[in-house]
Design an enzyme around this catalytic site. Structure first.
Site, PDB file in Angstrom:
ATOM      1  N   CYS A   4      42.479  19.673  57.535  1.00 20.70           N
ATOM      2  CA  CYS A   4      43.078  19.480  56.211  1.00 20.70           C
ATOM      3  C   CYS A   4      42.494  20.521  55.268  1.00 20.70           C
ATOM      4  CB  CYS A   4      42.751  18.065  55.721  1.00 20.70           C
ATOM      5  SG  CYS A   4      43.317  17.750  54.041  1.00 20.70           S
TER       6      CYS A   4
ATOM      7  N   CYS B   3      48.546  24.275  54.315  1.00 21.26           N
ATOM      8  CA  CYS B   3      48.470  22.815  54.400  1.00 21.26           C
ATOM      9  C   CYS B   3      48.908  22.493  55.818  1.00 21.26           C
ATOM     10  CB  CYS B   3      49.402  22.171  53.384  1.00 21.26           C
ATOM     11  SG  CYS B   3      49.595  20.388  53.634  1.00 21.26           S
TER      12      CYS B   3
HETATM   13  N1  DGL Z   1      47.273  18.113  55.332  1.00 17.15           N
HETATM   14  C1  DGL Z   1      46.552  18.309  54.142  1.00 17.15           C
HETATM   15  C2  DGL Z   1      46.182  19.780  53.945  1.00 17.15           C
HETATM   16  O1  DGL Z   1      46.074  20.536  54.897  1.00 17.15           O
HETATM   17  C3  DGL Z   1      46.989  17.692  52.831  1.00 17.15           C
HETATM   18  C4  DGL Z   1      48.052  16.680  52.709  1.00 17.15           C
HETATM   19  C5  DGL Z   1      47.836  15.701  51.565  1.00 17.15           C
HETATM   20  O2  DGL Z   1      48.193  16.015  50.416  1.00 17.15           O
HETATM   21  O3  DGL Z   1      47.283  14.641  51.856  1.00 17.15           O
HETATM   22  O4  DGL Z   1      45.929  20.208  52.855  1.00 17.15           O
END
Ligand code: DGL
Length: 262
Positions: free
Chosen positions: A72, A186
């Site tokens: 993330c 993301c």
């Molecule tokens: N998957 C997450 C990232 O790589 C973020 C998603 C969310 O907003 O929870 O930033």
């Protein structure tokens, strides 16, 4: 047999887990989704700072991985050091692929598509200073695409108009039309890569960090002998979130799902 735990706010990290399973087919790759606190991208820094180190410590206690992968960008660009200080296993983060984008751009203009949280991080300023000096970097933060990716992976239709609405403003600034590489910063976004590509002008290339993160996890994981076993997916937020996540987990090969209360 190495055991990894891949962690994200929701389904996005499944893209990283898939890359890791491809690169290390003999590993057990467990997964954890903090669905009870999703989405991270619109949370304040204080909220995330308070939650992430403790949550990761609990997850490591329960899953007992050899390596923890924070799949993330929103979490990694804020709390990687705090998480490392709290757990006893190597921690691999996921951060925007600014370096390869800066190396590969021909026009000198790159786009960063991320959550609203990631685009305002000082960590991103540092990456730009270190790897993209002399290039023009245009950031676009969107929470809408994260929701669309969550829905898409559960088999729901996504509306191409909404994807375009989220992506197109990146190309509006004076240098916008010269963007030739967009960094998917993301982990949710590779799940709707085709829709994002269709919303960009022709010829724009999308890059992400999945393979690089998998390679780094393989590099740092200690070689601990372990018995074989089935991968487990952990989810926060109780039975309702478990039910909501089950189709996405199943699509990525996770059939054993456990609720974690944090
Ligand atoms: N998957 C997450 C990232 O790589 C973020 C998603 C969310 O907003 O929870 O930033």
């Amino acid at each position: 047999m190495t055991r990894a735990l891949v962690f994200d706010s929701g389904v996005g990290g499944l893209t990283i887990a898939a890359e890791l399973r491809k690169a290390a087919p003999d590993w057990i790759v467990d997964y954890a989704a903090d669905s009870g606190f999703f989405p991270y991208g619109v949370k304040t820094d204080e909220e995330l700072r308070e939650r992430l180190p403790q949550l990761c410590a609990t997850l490591v206690d329960v899953a007992k991985p050899d390596v923890l992968v924070i799949a993330c960008n929103t979490a990694s660009t804020l709390s990687l050091d705090d998480i490392r200080a709290r757990v006893s296993v190597p921690v691999v983060g996921t951060v925007p692929a600014i370096k390869p984008a800066a190396e590969q751009t021909k026009t000198g203009v790159i786009g960063i598509l991320a959550t609203p949280g990631t685009v305002r991080r000082a960590y991103l300023d540092d990456l730009e200073r270190q790897f993209a000096s002399g290039k023009t970097v245009i950031r676009r933060g969107t929470a809408g695409l994260v929701d669309m990716a969550e829905r898409a992976v559960r088999g729901q239709e996504i509306d191409q108009e909404q994807v375009a609405y989220a992506v197109r403003p990146m190309f509006d600034p004076p240098d916008g039309p010269r963007i030739d590489i967009v960094v998917l910063a993301c982990t949710h976004f590779p799940l709707i890569r085709d829709a994002i590509a269709a919303a960009c002008p022709p010829g724009v290339r999308l890059i992400d960090t999945g393979e690089a993160v998998a390679r780094q996890a393989i590099r740092v994981a200690p070689k601990t002998p372990r018995p074989a076993g089935d991968p487990v997916a952990y989810v926060t937020g109780g039975a309702a979130n478990k039910a909501a996540m089950t189709p996405a987990f199943a699509r990525f090969g996770y059939h054993a799902i456990e609720i974690i209360d944090v």
